[in-house]
Design a protein around this motif. Structure first.
Motif, PDB file in Angstrom:
ATOM      1  N   MET B 102       0.834  -1.200   0.000  1.00 37.67           N
ATOM      2  CA  MET B 102       0.000   0.000   0.000  1.00 37.67           C
ATOM      3  C   MET B 102       0.874   1.257   0.000  1.00 37.67           C
ATOM      4  O   MET B 102       0.511   2.266  -0.597  1.00 37.67           O
ATOM      5  N   GLY B 103       2.027   1.170   0.665  1.00 33.97           N
ATOM      6  CA  GLY B 103       2.917   2.331   0.692  1.00 33.97           C
ATOM      7  C   GLY B 103       3.330   2.769  -0.691  1.00 33.97           C
ATOM      8  O   GLY B 103       3.577   3.952  -0.936  1.00 33.97           O
ATOM      9  N   ALA B 104       3.402   1.812  -1.617  1.00 39.91           N
ATOM     10  CA  ALA B 104       3.812   2.133  -2.987  1.00 39.91           C
ATOM     11  C   ALA B 104       2.612   2.299  -3.914  1.00 39.91           C
ATOM     12  O   ALA B 104       2.767   2.381  -5.135  1.00 39.91           O
ATOM     13  N   TYR B 105       1.422   2.391  -3.321  1.00 39.77           N
ATOM     14  CA  TYR B 105       0.201   2.371  -4.146  1.00 39.77           C
ATOM     15  C   TYR B 105       0.185   3.450  -5.227  1.00 39.77           C
ATOM     16  O   TYR B 105      -0.227   3.218  -6.357  1.00 39.77           O
ATOM     17  N   GLY B 106       0.633   4.634  -4.862  1.00 39.46           N
ATOM     18  CA  GLY B 106       0.547   5.748  -5.808  1.00 39.46           C
ATOM     19  C   GLY B 106       1.668   5.774  -6.842  1.00 39.46           C
ATOM     20  O   GLY B 106       1.711   6.671  -7.682  1.00 39.46           O
TER      21      GLY B 106
END
Ligand SMILES: Nc1ncnc2c1ncn2[C@@H]1O[C@H](COP(=O)(O)OP(=O)(O)OP(=O)(O)O)[C@@H](O)[C@H]1O
Ligand SMILES: [Mg+2]
Lengths: 297, 238
Positions: B102-106
């Motif tokens: 999720m931390g790398a979602y964007g």
């Protein structure tokens, strides 16, 4: 024994439909804190699409696909038009908005289609049944159970193994922090509505397959039941919604089958009393939501 | 060289509560900034408003040459600015690996994401070991590591840390500060909110002391360490 097994099949069929509906409510609630009472009208829309497709003589598979798609599209539009403007308002404002949406749609159905119940043409095979030893089980019941199981497996896979599903779980737990990660609020909420529409559409097909009719208020009762099921399971918890749906289905079916004749009149209040008793022992529901503790920024 | 972040007459309000009342500051590339102040001084409000979690009432924020004053939070991680919020706020019902994902979602760039996984797992081998465990079952220190690691997954140029040492055992606190220095060596610019003043002054280049939503002193950490305001702030007097 056979009667019991027979009723167990019925309990699974009905409970499965409640579970799908409760899941639809829970997916939206877990992300934006809205209890969408207009969820039932998504079902009704699917029901009418099935009816019109039947009248047009479309093959059943195509009718089903169209009916489910209609619920998905309607759910996304509902969010865009009615719920986005009140997204940051209080839970009460959103709840009242959902009632308003439900009533507007009901009035539209009554005036544009018909206030009365309409027959839905269904393929013959749905009313056939199969014999298993002493059991006679309707194809529509088997279909409902199989469909529910397939949907639950799909949803589990989606939530665990798809990036979008994991993002939904993250957003349900802590919406602000999820946004900080780059998860778009609009996208994840629209996705939750689309998923709830899918679940409502499938539930509608199952519901109509058991009854072969549709009316403007069709969605009201099942969604009220699904709401009870969602609370029974633990509001906002997806596993809870499934558990609550099946438990409520079982309570209703077994009471209808095994309560003495004199007491049948009191079946619904007795069922609700059982629900209340469960909640007395488990105030947050069977499987409470993990987000209960998550605070907002 | 233009600063990486520049903040001008920055205000944050919660209804009638004025939490931040007109602060100005800059952060240059490669610096470690400490933001100090007693409880309720407005430190978290500043951090949260910088990343859009609470609205900016007035003022201007420029990051990397772009005005981001009123940007939605989801646009900032891809732009290179992120926050590890107060209280860690890991997703407890997600696994460690899912939190990191999720931390790398964007982030779109696949090679950047692959590099981020390598970096995070080499910084925190314990997270690799526990990758399939629910984040909620980690110890406080491990959750803090996860919160920082999750923020690192987006490859930030400026990382905001809100009380990263809160509630941690002294030994773990030391690891957190070592990590801050290590990240700076890796080219990350950091702004750290801390209650642990001694530690913060030790690792930071410059600091700002906040009270009542305003800066009362600012300067190099050496200057701050000797200021009377710093001592009185932590004795509870304003
Ligand atoms: N969501 C909110 N609604 C209303 N007031 C708030 C809110 N958040 C913070 N405040 C108030 O704003 C002021 C600044 O709070 P803030 O959390 O920014 O302080 P802080 O410096 O981070 O303190 P701490 O060291 O306790 O974390 C306080 O008076 C606080 O009560
Ligand atoms: Mg704070």
């Amino acid at each position: 024994m056979d009667l019991f097994l027979q009723q167990t099949v019925n309990a699974f069929a009905l409970g499965g439909t409640y579970a799908l509906l409760a899941l639809g409510l829970a997916v939206v609630f877990s992300i934006m804190g809205l209890i969408n009472f207009a969820h039932g009208e998504l079902m009704t829309i699917s029901g009418y699409v099935l009816m019109y497709c039947g009248l047009a003589g479309l093959p059943f598979a195509i009718s089903v696909a169209l009916a489910i798609s209609a619920a998905v599209v309607a759910a996304v539009l509902m969010e865009r038009i009615a719920f986005r403007p009140v997204r940051n308002a209080s839970g009460a404002t959103m709840l009242v908005t959902s009632f308003a949406v439900a009533m507007i749609l009901q009035v539209l159905f009554q005036n544009l289609i018909s206030a009365r119940s309409q027959a839905v043409l269904l393929p013959q095979f749905l009313s056939d049944s199969i014999r298993f030893g002493g059991l006679i089980i309707g194809i529509n019941k088997i279909g409902a159970i199989v469909t529910t199981v397939v949907m639950l497996i799909f949803l589990d896979w989606f939530m665990k193994h798809q990036k979008a599903g994991i993002a939904m779980r993250a957003s349900a737990e802590d919406f602000s922090v999820a946004r900080l990660m780059g998860i778009r609020a609009n996208t994840v909420i629209a996705g939750a509505f689309a998923l709830s529409g899918l679940l409502a559409g499938v539930a509608a097909v199952l519901w109509v397959s058991q009854r072969a009719s549709v009316d403007p208020l069709m969605g009201f009762t099942p969604v009220l039941k699904a709401f009870i099921a969602a609370i029974l399971g633990g509001l906002g918890s997806l596993r809870g919604a499934v558990a609550g749906g099946f438990l409520l289905g079982a309570i209703e079916i077994y009471l209808a089958a095994f309560l003495p004749q004199e007491l049948q009149e009191f079946r619904d209040p007795i069922g609700l009393c059982l629900v209340v008793i469960v909640l007395l022992f488990r105030p947050n529901g069977l499987i409470p939501s993990a987000a209960l503790k998550a605070e907002k920024v | 060289m233009a600063p990486l972040l520049s903040v001008q007459s920055f205000h944050v309000h919660y209804g009638p509560v004025q939490a931040v009342r007109g602060i100005d500051f800059e952060i240059r590339e490669g610096e470690i900034i400490a933001l100090l102040g007693a409880n309720g001084a407005g430190k978290s409000s500043t951090m949260n408003a910088l990343v859009g979690l609470v609205p900016v009432a007035s003022g201007k924020v420029v990051f990397d040459g772009r005005d981001i004053t009123h940007n939605a939070p989801e646009t900032l991680a891809p732009a290179g600015l992120t926050l590890s919020p107060e209280g860690r706020r890991v997703f407890g019902t997600l696994s460690v690996a899912e939190n990191l994902m999720m931390g790398a979602y964007g982030i779109r760039d696949k090679t950047a994401i692959a590099a981020a996984w390598d970096r995070v797992y080499s910084l925190f081998p314990i997270l690799h070991e526990r990758r399939d465990q629910f984040a909620g079952t980690l110890s406080g220190g491990q959750q803090q590591m996860l919160a920082v690691a999750r923020a690192l997954m987006s490859g930030p140029r400026l990382l905001l840390l809100d009380e990263p040492s809160l509630g941690l055992a002294p030994k773990i606190v030391e690891q957190v500060f070592e990590l801050i220095l290590l990240l700076r060596d890796q080219g990350v610019t950091l702004a750290v909110v801390e209650q642990n003043v001694a530690m913060a002054l030790e690792v930071a280049d410059r600091g700002y002391l906040m009270a009542g939503g305003q800066f009362v002193v600012s300067g190099t950490t050496g200057e701050l360490a000797h200021s009377d305001a710093l001592h009185s702030a932590y004795l509870g007097a304003d």
